[in-house]
Design a protein around this motif. Structure first.
Motif, mmCIF file in Angstrom:
data_model
loop_
_atom_site.group_PDB
_atom_site.id
_atom_site.type_symbol
_atom_site.label_atom_id
_atom_site.label_comp_id
_atom_site.label_asym_id
_atom_site.label_seq_id
_atom_site.Cartn_x
_atom_site.Cartn_y
_atom_site.Cartn_z
ATOM 1 N N LEU A 1 0.856 -1.182 0.000
ATOM 2 C CA LEU A 1 0.000 0.000 0.000
ATOM 3 C C LEU A 1 0.893 1.233 0.000
ATOM 4 C CD1 LEU A 1 -2.688 1.575 0.456
ATOM 5 C CD2 LEU A 1 -2.316 1.236 2.919
ATOM 6 N N PHE A 2 0.718 2.093 -0.989
ATOM 7 C CA PHE A 2 1.369 3.397 -0.984
ATOM 8 C C PHE A 2 0.444 4.369 -0.263
ATOM 9 C CE2 PHE A 2 3.373 1.372 -4.632
ATOM 10 C CZ PHE A 2 4.697 1.771 -4.526
ATOM 11 N N LYS B 1 6.109 9.399 -2.229
ATOM 12 C CA LYS B 1 6.794 10.299 -3.159
ATOM 13 C C LYS B 1 6.993 9.686 -4.546
ATOM 14 C CE LYS B 1 7.281 13.191 0.237
ATOM 15 N NZ LYS B 1 6.364 14.347 0.330
ATOM 16 N N GLU B 2 6.769 8.384 -4.690
ATOM 17 C CA GLU B 2 6.991 7.741 -5.980
ATOM 18 C C GLU B 2 6.027 8.284 -7.037
ATOM 19 O OE1 GLU B 2 8.265 4.865 -2.781
ATOM 20 O OE2 GLU B 2 6.599 6.238 -3.129
ATOM 21 N N PRO B 3 6.446 8.309 -8.296
ATOM 22 C CA PRO B 3 5.557 8.776 -9.367
ATOM 23 C C PRO B 3 4.264 7.956 -9.421
ATOM 24 C CG PRO B 3 7.805 8.553 -10.170
ATOM 25 C CD PRO B 3 7.785 7.948 -8.801
ATOM 26 N N LYS B 4 3.201 8.580 -9.852
ATOM 27 C CA LYS B 4 1.889 7.945 -9.889
ATOM 28 C C LYS B 4 1.883 6.664 -10.726
ATOM 29 C CE LYS B 4 -1.280 9.882 -12.415
ATOM 30 N NZ LYS B 4 -2.318 10.802 -12.909
ATOM 31 N N ASP C 1 -2.909 1.602 -18.493
ATOM 32 C CA ASP C 1 -2.756 2.460 -19.662
ATOM 33 C C ASP C 1 -3.394 3.826 -19.411
ATOM 34 O OD1 ASP C 1 -2.161 2.831 -22.614
ATOM 35 O OD2 ASP C 1 -4.333 3.135 -22.617
ATOM 36 N N ALA C 2 -4.548 3.828 -18.758
ATOM 37 C CA ALA C 2 -5.206 5.099 -18.446
ATOM 38 C C ALA C 2 -4.347 5.948 -17.514
ATOM 39 C CB ALA C 2 -6.579 4.837 -17.824
ATOM 40 N N VAL C 3 -3.698 5.306 -16.533
ATOM 41 C CA VAL C 3 -2.824 6.040 -15.614
ATOM 42 C C VAL C 3 -1.654 6.659 -16.376
ATOM 43 C CG1 VAL C 3 -1.275 5.837 -13.635
ATOM 44 C CG2 VAL C 3 -3.456 4.640 -13.616
ATOM 45 N N LYS C 4 -1.062 5.898 -17.292
ATOM 46 C CA LYS C 4 0.072 6.412 -18.066
ATOM 47 C C LYS C 4 -0.332 7.641 -18.875
ATOM 48 C CE LYS C 4 2.413 1.951 -18.497
ATOM 49 N NZ LYS C 4 2.766 0.834 -19.413
ATOM 50 N N ARG C 5 -1.595 7.647 -19.320
ATOM 51 C CA ARG C 5 -2.086 8.781 -20.117
ATOM 52 C C ARG C 5 -2.717 9.869 -19.247
ATOM 53 N NH1 ARG C 5 -6.278 7.430 -22.504
ATOM 54 N NH2 ARG C 5 -6.530 5.244 -21.879
ATOM 55 N N ASN C 6 -2.662 9.665 -17.921
ATOM 56 C CA ASN C 6 -3.256 10.610 -16.973
ATOM 57 C C ASN C 6 -4.762 10.769 -17.203
ATOM 58 O OD1 ASN C 6 -2.896 12.258 -14.696
ATOM 59 N ND2 ASN C 6 -2.819 14.111 -15.942
ATOM 60 N N LYS C 7 -5.413 9.640 -17.534
ATOM 61 C CA LYS C 7 -6.834 9.652 -17.865
ATOM 62 C C LYS C 7 -7.661 8.750 -16.947
ATOM 63 C CE LYS C 7 -6.662 12.157 -21.742
ATOM 64 N NZ LYS C 7 -7.431 13.405 -21.943
#
Length: 280
Positions: free
Chosen positions: A91-92, A97-100, A173-179
């Motif tokens: 659990l983060f 501080k790690e990238p999303k 994939d949605a996270v990578k696209r910030n969607k």
């Protein structure tokens, strides 16, 4: 015939408490497994001093070679497995501080993908009539996913494991696209991972019905542990009660048990705050 129980991620916290209860109540051999061998052996020694005798095996569920070694050891040593409790997870916290993208990838990989891969590896060794218990969370309630379309897909009785894996890939994939928010997944990787664990629990229950293998998931409460940095309102000992109950007592399959022992529907309104009038 020796009965065998396995607990993953068990060198501390909830996992260790589950091993302790199983040693006290289960008429068989209990395996305490952990990624960190020294901590795992120390945990076994701690239980030995209390008169309990778990066995130890180093196991990293995120490492395919480690999983294969463990599987082969169990296959060569025992006639089968009676109980598997999948407890290992991460659990983060909100201040991480790690990238999303990293947080999302690691959370899905450890909590869902590795749990699935390990369970699938152990299924051929699991005895007919055995028990599988997946440690979940209130975050695994289906209502925590905002999109109705995604909720319908992930809870479909026609969902396959391949389809479930594809859904988690779509999330990443949605996270990578910030969607991820725009596309209806919500902001929490932990929620998506535990919803996926529950979905796997229910589809696995359907798959294994003919073998009499009982598969359930449990929300043990917000457990005071290293993972929560000491936060939480349930001790590991108290939180271990219901996972062990699911593992040892006669139960139906496909259940989502809450921390107070109540079985709640996976769908429908979010039950947090409504079980016994207490926040959960």
């Amino acid at each position: 015939m020796t009965q065998v129980a396995i607990v993953t991620g068990a060198n501390k916290g909830l996992g260790l408490a589950i091993v302790k209860l199983l040693c006290e109540r289960f008429d068989g051999t209990v395996y305490l497994t952990s990624r960190d061998e020294k901590r795992g052996q120390n945990a076994c020694e701690e239980l030995n001093q209390q008169g309990l005798t778990p066995k130890y095996y180093q196991l990293d569920v995120t490492d395919s070679e480690s999983v294969i070694r463990f599987r082969d050891y169990m296959k060569n040593t025992y006639e089968g497995i009676d109980i598997l409790i999948n407890n290992a997870g991460i659990l983060f916290l909100k201040d991480a501080k790690e990238p999303k993208t990293y947080q999302a990838e690691q959370t899905i990989f450890v909590n869902f993908t590795s749990l699935v891969n390990f369970t699938e590896a152990m299924l051929p060794l699991t005895k007919d009539g055995g028990k599988i218990v997946n440690i979940s969370s209130s975050s695994g309630h289906l209502s925590r996913i905002p999109s109705q379309e995604i909720r319908e897909k992930i809870s479909s009785p026609e969902l396959t494991l391949e389809g479930l894996r594809r859904l988690t890939d779509l999330y990443l994939d949605a996270v990578k696209r910030n969607k991820e928010m725009e596309e209806g997944w919500g902001e929490s990787p932990y929620v998506v991972s535990k919803v996926a664990v529950n979905a796997y629990t229910f589809l696995l229950h359907r798959r294994l019905k003919s073998r009499g293998i009982i598969v359930n998931c449990v929300h043990p409460g917000y457990v005071m542990s290293d993972m929560t940095h000491g936060a939480g309102d349930v001790s590991p000992a108290a939180a271990a009660e219901h996972p062990v109950r699911l593992a040892l007592e006669p139960q139906a399959g496909g259940l989502y048990m809450w921390r107070n022992g109540t079985t709640v529907p996976w769908g429908g309104p979010d039950p947090r705050g409504y079980i016994d009038g207490k926040p959960v």
